[in-house]
Design a protein around this motif. Sequence first.
Motif, PDB file in Angstrom:
ATOM      1  N   SER A   1      28.177  34.428  54.255  1.00 41.02           N
ATOM      2  CA  SER A   1      27.423  35.422  53.497  1.00 41.02           C
ATOM      3  C   SER A   1      28.092  35.633  52.148  1.00 41.02           C
ATOM      4  O   SER A   1      29.214  35.147  51.906  1.00 41.02           O
ATOM      5  N   PHE A   2      27.451  36.389  51.269  1.00 46.34           N
ATOM      6  CA  PHE A   2      28.072  36.703  49.979  1.00 46.34           C
ATOM      7  C   PHE A   2      29.361  37.507  50.196  1.00 46.34           C
ATOM      8  O   PHE A   2      30.360  37.298  49.492  1.00 46.34           O
ATOM      9  N   TRP A   3      29.358  38.399  51.197  1.00 50.05           N
ATOM     10  CA  TRP A   3      30.559  39.180  51.483  1.00 50.05           C
ATOM     11  C   TRP A   3      31.683  38.274  51.998  1.00 50.05           C
ATOM     12  O   TRP A   3      32.853  38.468  51.659  1.00 50.05           O
ATOM     13  N   ASP A   4      31.329  37.274  52.807  1.00 52.80           N
ATOM     14  CA  ASP A   4      32.336  36.304  53.250  1.00 52.80           C
ATOM     15  C   ASP A   4      32.965  35.616  52.045  1.00 52.80           C
ATOM     16  O   ASP A   4      34.187  35.390  52.013  1.00 52.80           O
ATOM     17  N   LEU A   5      32.139  35.280  51.066  1.00 51.83           N
ATOM     18  CA  LEU A   5      32.645  34.637  49.860  1.00 51.83           C
ATOM     19  C   LEU A   5      33.609  35.564  49.124  1.00 51.83           C
ATOM     20  O   LEU A   5      34.691  35.148  48.678  1.00 51.83           O
ATOM     21  N   MET A   6      33.237  36.842  48.995  1.00 55.68           N
ATOM     22  CA  MET A   6      34.099  37.808  48.324  1.00 55.68           C
ATOM     23  C   MET A   6      35.440  37.961  49.059  1.00 55.68           C
ATOM     24  O   MET A   6      36.489  38.145  48.445  1.00 55.68           O
ATOM     25  N   CYS A   7      35.387  37.883  50.389  1.00 53.64           N
ATOM     26  CA  CYS A   7      36.588  38.084  51.204  1.00 53.64           C
ATOM     27  C   CYS A   7      37.422  36.814  51.361  1.00 53.64           C
ATOM     28  O   CYS A   7      38.466  36.837  52.019  1.00 53.64           O
ATOM     29  N   GLY A   8      36.955  35.715  50.776  1.00 55.78           N
ATOM     30  CA  GLY A   8      37.700  34.465  50.899  1.00 55.78           C
ATOM     31  C   GLY A   8      37.547  33.802  52.247  1.00 55.78           C
ATOM     32  O   GLY A   8      38.440  33.062  52.690  1.00 55.78           O
ATOM     33  N   ARG A   9      36.415  34.050  52.918  1.00 54.76           N
ATOM     34  CA  ARG A   9      36.233  33.521  54.274  1.00 54.76           C
ATOM     35  C   ARG A   9      35.335  32.280  54.309  1.00 54.76           C
ATOM     36  O   ARG A   9      34.816  31.931  55.366  1.00 54.76           O
ATOM     37  N   MET A  10      35.136  31.641  53.171  1.00 54.87           N
ATOM     38  CA  MET A  10      34.410  30.364  53.162  1.00 54.87           C
ATOM     39  C   MET A  10      35.445  29.265  53.399  1.00 54.87           C
ATOM     40  O   MET A  10      36.136  28.825  52.480  1.00 54.87           O
ATOM     41  N   ARG A  11      35.581  28.813  54.634  1.00 55.57           N
ATOM     42  CA  ARG A  11      36.700  27.965  55.029  1.00 55.57           C
ATOM     43  C   ARG A  11      36.513  26.486  54.691  1.00 55.57           C
ATOM     44  O   ARG A  11      37.455  25.797  54.320  1.00 55.57           O
ATOM     45  N   GLU A  12      35.312  25.989  54.871  1.00 56.73           N
ATOM     46  CA  GLU A  12      35.104  24.543  54.684  1.00 56.73           C
ATOM     47  C   GLU A  12      33.689  24.279  54.176  1.00 56.73           C
ATOM     48  O   GLU A  12      32.730  24.881  54.655  1.00 56.73           O
ATOM     49  N   VAL A  13      33.601  23.368  53.221  1.00 54.58           N
ATOM     50  CA  VAL A  13      32.302  22.973  52.663  1.00 54.58           C
ATOM     51  C   VAL A  13      32.261  21.448  52.590  1.00 54.58           C
ATOM     52  O   VAL A  13      33.191  20.817  52.081  1.00 54.58           O
ATOM     53  N   ILE A  14      31.196  20.885  53.111  1.00 52.28           N
ATOM     54  CA  ILE A  14      30.987  19.438  53.018  1.00 52.28           C
ATOM     55  C   ILE A  14      29.706  19.211  52.216  1.00 52.28           C
ATOM     56  O   ILE A  14      28.676  19.845  52.488  1.00 52.28           O
ATOM     57  N   VAL A  15      29.774  18.330  51.241  1.00 48.86           N
ATOM     58  CA  VAL A  15      28.615  18.070  50.396  1.00 48.86           C
ATOM     59  C   VAL A  15      28.414  16.556  50.253  1.00 48.86           C
ATOM     60  O   VAL A  15      29.368  15.818  49.988  1.00 48.86           O
ATOM     61  N   LYS A  16      27.198  16.123  50.464  1.00 48.10           N
ATOM     62  CA  LYS A  16      26.824  14.730  50.227  1.00 48.10           C
ATOM     63  C   LYS A  16      25.804  14.686  49.097  1.00 48.10           C
ATOM     64  O   LYS A  16      24.897  15.534  49.032  1.00 48.10           O
ATOM     65  N   VAL A  17      25.948  13.711  48.224  1.00 52.54           N
ATOM     66  CA  VAL A  17      25.058  13.592  47.070  1.00 52.54           C
ATOM     67  C   VAL A  17      24.493  12.176  47.024  1.00 52.54           C
ATOM     68  O   VAL A  17      25.236  11.196  47.187  1.00 52.54           O
ATOM     69  N   GLU A  18      23.197  12.072  46.810  1.00 46.63           N
ATOM     70  CA  GLU A  18      22.587  10.758  46.640  1.00 46.63           C
ATOM     71  C   GLU A  18      21.549  10.811  45.527  1.00 46.63           C
ATOM     72  O   GLU A  18      20.884  11.828  45.325  1.00 46.63           O
ATOM     73  N   GLU A  19      21.472   9.721  44.803  1.00 44.47           N
ATOM     74  CA  GLU A  19      20.485   9.584  43.734  1.00 44.47           C
ATOM     75  C   GLU A  19      19.301   8.793  44.279  1.00 44.47           C
ATOM     76  O   GLU A  19      19.454   7.649  44.716  1.00 44.47           O
ATOM     77  N   LEU A  20      18.134   9.407  44.258  1.00 42.36           N
ATOM     78  CA  LEU A  20      16.940   8.765  44.800  1.00 42.36           C
ATOM     79  C   LEU A  20      15.952   8.462  43.681  1.00 42.36           C
ATOM     80  O   LEU A  20      15.690   9.322  42.833  1.00 42.36           O
ATOM     81  N   PRO A  21      15.399   7.251  43.649  1.00 42.00           N
ATOM     82  CA  PRO A  21      14.427   6.924  42.592  1.00 42.00           C
ATOM     83  C   PRO A  21      13.161   7.759  42.724  1.00 42.00           C
ATOM     84  O   PRO A  21      12.701   8.049  43.835  1.00 42.00           O
ATOM     85  N   ILE A  22      12.612   8.156  41.591  1.00 36.52           N
ATOM     86  CA  ILE A  22      11.340   8.873  41.551  1.00 36.52           C
ATOM     87  C   ILE A  22      10.238   7.864  41.295  1.00 36.52           C
ATOM     88  O   ILE A  22      10.294   7.133  40.283  1.00 36.52           O
TER      89      ILE A  22
END
Length: 300
Positions: free
Chosen positions: A236-257
Amino acid sequence: MIRAFLSNLHGALAAITLVVYTLTLGVFLYLFIILRAVLRFPAARKRFHSAITEVAEVWMGGILWWMKTLHRTRWDIGDLGKLNPKGWYLITANHQSWADIFVLFKMYHRKIPLLKFFIKKALMRVPVAGQAWWALDFPFMQRHSKAYLERHPEKAGQDLEATKKACERFSKVPTSVMNFLEGTRFDQAKHDEQQSPYRHLLKPKAGGLAFTIAALGNKFSALTNVTIAYPAGAPSFWDLMCGRMREVIVKVEELPIPPHFTSGDYQNDASFREEFQAWVTQLWERKDRLLDEMLPSQGK
């Protein structure tokens, strides 16, 4: 008990600091907005628009510094590819939390033009931030419910018209257009109400993306598809304020239009609309499978 108290104290101090920081930069924001309104000749308006953009960049830069310095988040962000701060970008992502916005800015801050989000019109009233979004030409969406549109069918085209007007402005200067296709943050109640066919996602809304591609398609080399996962659950936003965002995984791909999407008429051509929606459905099915891989404990 003590750990929870310290965490919430951290959150309270962070929230107070954020408010003070935002109000301080807000002084410069309002000054540049007033000067842009008074000095209406093109060169001055362009200069003050750049100044307003820089205020937004500085504001986000400070928040990212705070997150890097005080948070213990483990980041796993895939290759972003070659980025151009003077290019045009079309980006879409799944939406679970306000934290998604900060994740996206961490990825792209000052690497590409400032991200322009499609925002609910009600957020225009947020002090300082709402006026900043307005001054930066963020497109504001009404997000009417299906029941409301059934009672007021004349309102059905408002969001698409807002998208058109925003894209006219975006065509003039390098811009990063960010569209959360789900239109709202994921939660299980919304998922069940929609009877969404996806495990991790709400149903996507294709209209805004179709109009953006039609208006600016020749500016984009591809669609940047971002998939965000929080193994410990979306903070939540409050978790973010409290420093409780422990792990984030992000994948990015470029797809043709598909090239012909730049000339399609989503609003009036039923066959094109069906084709475009099928393309978005494939994109969402692919994202849902990817989230199964990123969140194996939640994929069963």
